[in-house]
Each structure stands twice: as C-alpha cells, then as structure tokens.
Write an enzyme that holds these catalytic residues in place. Sequence first.
Site, PDB file in Angstrom:
ATOM      1  N   GLU A  44      50.956  29.333  43.936  1.00 46.86           N
ATOM      2  CA  GLU A  44      50.215  28.387  43.112  1.00 46.86           C
ATOM      3  C   GLU A  44      49.054  29.159  42.518  1.00 46.86           C
ATOM      4  O   GLU A  44      48.606  30.154  43.079  1.00 46.86           O
ATOM      5  CB  GLU A  44      49.675  27.231  43.959  1.00 46.86           C
ATOM      6  CG  GLU A  44      48.379  27.516  44.705  1.00 46.86           C
ATOM      7  CD  GLU A  44      48.559  28.428  45.912  1.00 46.86           C
ATOM      8  OE1 GLU A  44      49.648  28.388  46.505  1.00 46.86           O
ATOM      9  OE2 GLU A  44      47.614  29.168  46.247  1.00 46.86           O
ATOM     10  N   SER A  85      34.274  42.087  43.795  1.00 45.72           N
ATOM     11  CA  SER A  85      35.668  41.684  43.978  1.00 45.72           C
ATOM     12  C   SER A  85      36.549  41.893  42.749  1.00 45.72           C
ATOM     13  O   SER A  85      37.761  42.042  42.873  1.00 45.72           O
ATOM     14  CB  SER A  85      35.733  40.217  44.412  1.00 45.72           C
ATOM     15  OG  SER A  85      35.038  39.395  43.488  1.00 45.72           O
ATOM     16  N   LYS A 114      42.859  40.855  44.733  1.00 47.37           N
ATOM     17  CA  LYS A 114      44.016  40.019  45.074  1.00 47.37           C
ATOM     18  C   LYS A 114      45.304  40.835  45.303  1.00 47.37           C
ATOM     19  O   LYS A 114      46.165  40.434  46.065  1.00 47.37           O
ATOM     20  CB  LYS A 114      44.251  38.973  43.999  1.00 47.37           C
ATOM     21  CG  LYS A 114      43.204  37.867  44.050  1.00 47.37           C
ATOM     22  CD  LYS A 114      43.630  36.656  43.256  1.00 47.37           C
ATOM     23  CE  LYS A 114      42.694  35.488  43.488  1.00 47.37           C
ATOM     24  NZ  LYS A 114      41.351  35.706  42.879  1.00 47.37           N
TER      25      LYS A 114
HETATM   26  C1  LIG Z   1      40.209  34.946  43.148  1.00 48.92           C
HETATM   27  C2  LIG Z   1      38.955  35.718  43.079  1.00 48.92           C
HETATM   28  C3  LIG Z   1      37.873  35.466  43.952  1.00 48.92           C
HETATM   29  C4  LIG Z   1      37.876  34.341  44.954  1.00 48.92           C
HETATM   30  O1  LIG Z   1      38.841  34.434  45.950  1.00 48.92           O
HETATM   31  P1  LIG Z   1      38.482  34.804  47.448  1.00 48.92           P
HETATM   32  O2  LIG Z   1      39.709  34.444  48.190  1.00 48.92           O
HETATM   33  O3  LIG Z   1      37.296  33.987  47.846  1.00 48.92           O
HETATM   34  O4  LIG Z   1      38.172  36.243  47.493  1.00 48.92           O
HETATM   35  C5  LIG Z   1      36.754  36.262  43.867  1.00 48.92           C
HETATM   36  N1  LIG Z   1      36.663  37.261  42.963  1.00 48.92           N
HETATM   37  C6  LIG Z   1      37.662  37.525  42.102  1.00 48.92           C
HETATM   38  C7  LIG Z   1      37.485  38.622  41.120  1.00 48.92           C
HETATM   39  C8  LIG Z   1      38.834  36.768  42.126  1.00 48.92           C
HETATM   40  O5  LIG Z   1      39.823  37.036  41.266  1.00 48.92           O
END
Ligand SMILES: *Cc1c(COP(=O)(O)O)cnc(C)c1O
Length: 392
Positions: A114, A381, A92
């Site tokens: 948000e 992610s 993020k």
């Molecule tokens: C917020 C988040 C997501 C989901 O958000 P996307 O916009 O779909 O990438 C996925 N993995 C993690 C670790 C997150 O914090």
Amino acid sequence: MRQKILPDKTGHFGVFGGRFVPETLIYALDELEKKYSSAKKDKRFREEFSAYLSEYAGRPTPLYLAKNLSRHIGIKRVYLKREDLLHTGAHKINNTLGQAILAKMMGKKRVIAETGAGQHGVATATVAALFGLKCDVYMGEEDIQRQALNVLRMKLLGARVIPVKSGTRTLKDAMTEALRDWVTNVRHTYYIIGTVAGPHPYPAMVRDFQSVIGKEAKQQILKKEKRLPDYLVACVGGGSNAMGLFYPFFKDRSVKMIGVEAAGLGLFSGKHSASLVSGTPGVLHGCKSDVLEDKFGQIKNAHSIAAGLDYPGVGPEHAYYKEIKRADYVAVSDKEALEGFKLLSEVEGIIPALESAHAIAYLKKAGKNIKKGAVVILCLSGRGDKDLHESY
Ligand SMILES: *Cc1c(COP(=O)(O)O)cnc(C)c1O
C-alpha cells in the site's frame, strides 16, 4: 521499569504490537515469522541482502559532519547519516530489498504494497522489477491525483497501481484493501509493509532491515569521535528510519533519542500526524500502538506537508520506547519544517526530504537546550527533489 529488548514471542512490545487481523492471516503470519527467523540465521540470506545493499542501493552511506549547520544552530557537532544518497532517494529501499529477497526465498511470485504518497510504492516496484516479481500497489484515488509523478514511476517499473475508491480514498483505505487482497491471495502473494508497523512479525522484521542505519552510524561515529553520540534525532512517520537508527543504540544508556513527528498546521488544529505526541492507544493496520482517532474510535485523517509523515499511526516499538521513556518524542509544524528545508539547502548545499526537514527544524529550535559540546547524529532519511513544488 527495566528496559528489555523486545518483542516477546507473541509480538508484543509491552502492551503494544501483537496481531489484530482476520483469522485467515494467522497462518500466513506464522509462516512468515518462521521463514524470517530462519533467514536471519541463514548465511546465504544475509550475504545476498548485504550484497544488494552495497552494490545496488549504495551502502554504506556516509556519516557527514555538517560543520556549517552545526555552527548555524549552535551545536558542537551535528553529523548527518546520508540515507538521502541511496538508490531511489531514501531509506525505504533497505526494507523493500530485505522483504523482496525473503519473498523470493519463500517462493512467492507476486508482491503487494500500500502506498500514500507513493514512496513506498516506488521502492516496492523497484525491487519487484529487480527480482522479476509481479507487483500490485494499492493507492487511494485522492493520492493518485496528488502524486502523479510517483504513479508514473511505478508504472514504468512494471507495477500495477490499483486505485482505492473507498472511505477517504487515502493511505488508511489503501492499507485496508492491501490486507484484504492478502487474505484472498495469501498462498502466492507476499505483502511488503513499508514501515515498522503492521501485525507481528512486521514491526520487528522491518526494524531489523532498517537497523543497518544505526549499525553503520555507530561504527562510523566511534571511528570519528572515539565515543558514542549524545543524541540521535530522526523524523517519525511510521517510524522505520528512526527505529533503524535508534535500535542499535538501545542499550547505550548515555545516548538520548529524539523522534520528531509532524505537527502539521498545529497540534490543536486537528490537522497533524503526531500519533505519539498527541494520539491515544488504539488498533490500526493490524497492531496496537498510538493512533489518531476521534471520540467514536474512528481513525482520523492525518495531515503533514511531508507526504511520508502523513500516517495516522506509528510503529508499536516507538509507543513502547515512549512508555518506558527510552526516547522522547516531539513535533514540529509544517512551517518550521519548511524553514529546516531551506536552512539545510542554504548552509550545506543538501536539499533534504520534507520529512527529514522536520528533524533539522527540531534541532534548530532546540539547539539552545541541547548541552554544549554535544555530538548529534541526525538521520537524513531522504532527498528533497520530490518536494520542491511544496516549498514555494
Ligand atoms: C516514508 C518516509 C519517511 C517516513 O517513514 P518512516 O517509516 O517513519 O521512516 C521519512 N522520510 C522519508 C524520506 C520517507 O520517504
């Protein structure tokens, strides 16, 4: 159907995207679109963004060959793109850095956001602290109770967390309130959206900021394998980490893309977040895409064990990729995701975020269907420290 790079001038990806907002925001969105398209070409903006990505956030992230995982699930080589190693623990920060630098260049003194689980709120509060911007984060009352630790983080970082008491007191109500705030304070306030959703130009802009993931991964895999991967796999909440990985490979037709949504307690339970796999076209958060709604057209509450996937919509570009069949979308359950969470921890010593664990779980499940000798890149992610309490 011919596959084009989009959006078009009106912010559409095929029939998806666009702008479904009050008239008063059109001027602000036009201003943002203009500023963003000149920033994109501006050497100073690009250099500043890339310096913060490397010096502050920790890019480039490694592309790690997970040998034990590969052996365990019977796929030749699975590489993990290690977004979990970034500052704040997830992808993020790529997006919030880009938008905060843009806000600063536009002369805005205040940012709003948000947040559901608080992860985007924390990433926003982080960059607001860094650039000396005032920061207000809208968060449903229900979520404030569930995510106390992230609320503390945001406060420590100097942000104000505004409780939203309307509706179901969760993410979708927080989004409505943030948009309302923006309408009122648009002259000095910048709205940082956390994923590839929202009215044009947000989906394309957030995609561009996150596409550093795929650009790096492409260079790294070409160096390591001397060829492109066969598959890209990523979890999909709003869709930003997935689109960040997918987009730079859009024209590489041999590369298959798989987005993994949250099937929660099961697709037939009604308690899930699989907007692409089982939603219908509708409007949420200022754009048209696939959404979860009831028979009266009311947006439903999403459910996932992974807070970051718990969103009843998805970015419009994914709805388009699905329609033109450029990517496949699947869903795995809470239970399967927990197995993925344990598996990666046990065989690689890497505790994944529960969101990313959905992608791991899918690979485990689909391993046999993936062709022998395949090279896979999976977007890790985020890291899973935040999720330990969910897994016992
Ligand atoms: C917020 C988040 C997501 C989901 O958000 P996307 O916009 O779909 O990438 C996925 N993995 C993690 C670790 C997150 O914090």
